[in-house]
Design an enzyme around this catalytic site. Structure first.
Site, PDB file in Angstrom:
ATOM      1  N   GLU A  38       0.788  -1.242   0.000  1.00  0.00           N
ATOM      2  CA  GLU A  38       0.011  -0.134  -0.009  1.00  0.00           C
ATOM      3  C   GLU A  38       0.921   1.341   0.040  1.00  0.00           C
ATOM      4  OE1 GLU A  38      -3.749   1.688   2.840  1.00  0.00           O
ATOM      5  OE2 GLU A  38      -2.589   0.017   3.608  1.00  0.00           O
ATOM      6  N   LYS A 107      -9.146   3.114  -2.457  1.00  0.00           N
ATOM      7  CA  LYS A 107      -9.634   2.395  -1.348  1.00  0.00           C
ATOM      8  C   LYS A 107     -10.884   2.861  -0.805  1.00  0.00           C
ATOM      9  CE  LYS A 107      -7.468   1.054   3.242  1.00  0.00           C
ATOM     10  NZ  LYS A 107      -6.322   1.495   4.053  1.00  0.00           N
ATOM     11  N   CYS A 141      -5.515  -3.144   1.959  1.00  0.00           N
ATOM     12  CA  CYS A 141      -5.467  -3.208   3.196  1.00  0.00           C
ATOM     13  C   CYS A 141      -6.675  -3.613   3.867  1.00  0.00           C
ATOM     14  CB  CYS A 141      -4.933  -1.851   3.758  1.00  0.00           C
ATOM     15  SG  CYS A 141      -4.130  -2.025   5.370  1.00  0.00           S
TER      16      CYS A 141
END
Length: 259
Positions: A38, A107, A141
């Site tokens: 990430e 995200k 994540c």
């Protein structure tokens, strides 16, 4: 298909140094797809430098990674801070060996209680693409920690879920227990790519892994910088989903999740 995960220790490095380190790692490994952590291109825990280093999806990070993908013949997935639509996103992209943008994923949920909530606008939707006949989905994540996200990907025929992450040492349960569970409960491969080392007070767990559709680990990294590799066999996806047909039967319990 051969998949690699580059668990990089790049704290304190600038974007050019990070990409040079990836190039060096790829010189020792021949893979069809490599997954980086990430915010790999910029660094994760770097404060306001996230704003300074943010670029459009097809900006300088993309150009440098596309050049490397062409040189190595590998698809490259990497996290970076994206400047788009007047907002800052925590994004991850995948570039083909031809230099094409296969996917750009923003995200959808910031890690709770983290600096992300002060910087990033949540994205929406999932990102799916194909690599050598393998259906791939890209998550970032915290997203993989929800049963719904990987179930959504599997219901849309994903065979491999790739997850750039930035997991600190205190959350080892996520890498050790949650990620294998996501692979098992959906019968898919999961490639989870974390940072290693230290970065401005953050101690990363390492612990990157590639997990098979039966929940068993095909490759696991330690705490230090490492490049792990596994062969992705889609027949194991078919076998796992036939043996435990969760995708078929989930509708008996949650009609809104019917595959």
């Amino acid at each position: 298909m051969k998949v690699g995960v580059f668990q990089s220790a790049c704290g304190g490095m600038d974007p050019q140094q990070r990409i040079a380190k990836l190039k060096l790692a790829l010189s020792d490994h021949s893979v069809d797809l490599v997954v980086c952590p990430e915010l790999f291109a910029s660094g994760y825990n770097i404060g306001d430098d996230l704003k300074r280093l943010a670029l459009p999806a097809k900006g300088a990070y993309f150009e440098a990674i596309a050049t490397l993908a062409k040189e190595t013949g590998a698809c490259i997935a990497y996290g970076y801070p994206e400047l788009g639509d007047g907002c800052l996103y925590n994004s991850a992209a995948c570039v083909s060996p031809e230099g094409n943008l296969l996917a750009n994923h923003r995200k959808r949920a910031n890690s709770p209680g983290s600096f992300e909530e002060d910087y990033f606008t949540p994205g929406d939707g999932s990102s799916a693409f194909d690599v050598k006949g393998v259906n791939v989905c890209l998550l970032i994540c915290y997203e993989v920690e929800f049963p719904e996200t990987v179930r959504e990907a599997a219901a849309q025929s994903a065979q491999l879920v790739i997850v750039p992450t930035a997991l600190v040492a205190q959350w080892d349960i996520v890498a050790n227990r949650v990620v294998p569970a996501r692979a098992f409960e959906n019968g898919v491969w999961v490639a989870y790519a974390n940072h290693a080392g230290e970065e401005n007070g953050f101690s990363y767990l390492g612990g990157s892994r590639i997990v098979a559709p039966d929940g068993r680990e095909a490759a696991v990294a330690g705490a230090d910088e490492e490049f792990i590799v596994a062969d992705i066999d889609v027949e194991r996806v078919k076998s796992a989903q036939a043996r435990l047909p969760y995708l078929r039967d989930v509708g008996r319990f949650r009609p809104d999740c019917r595959a």
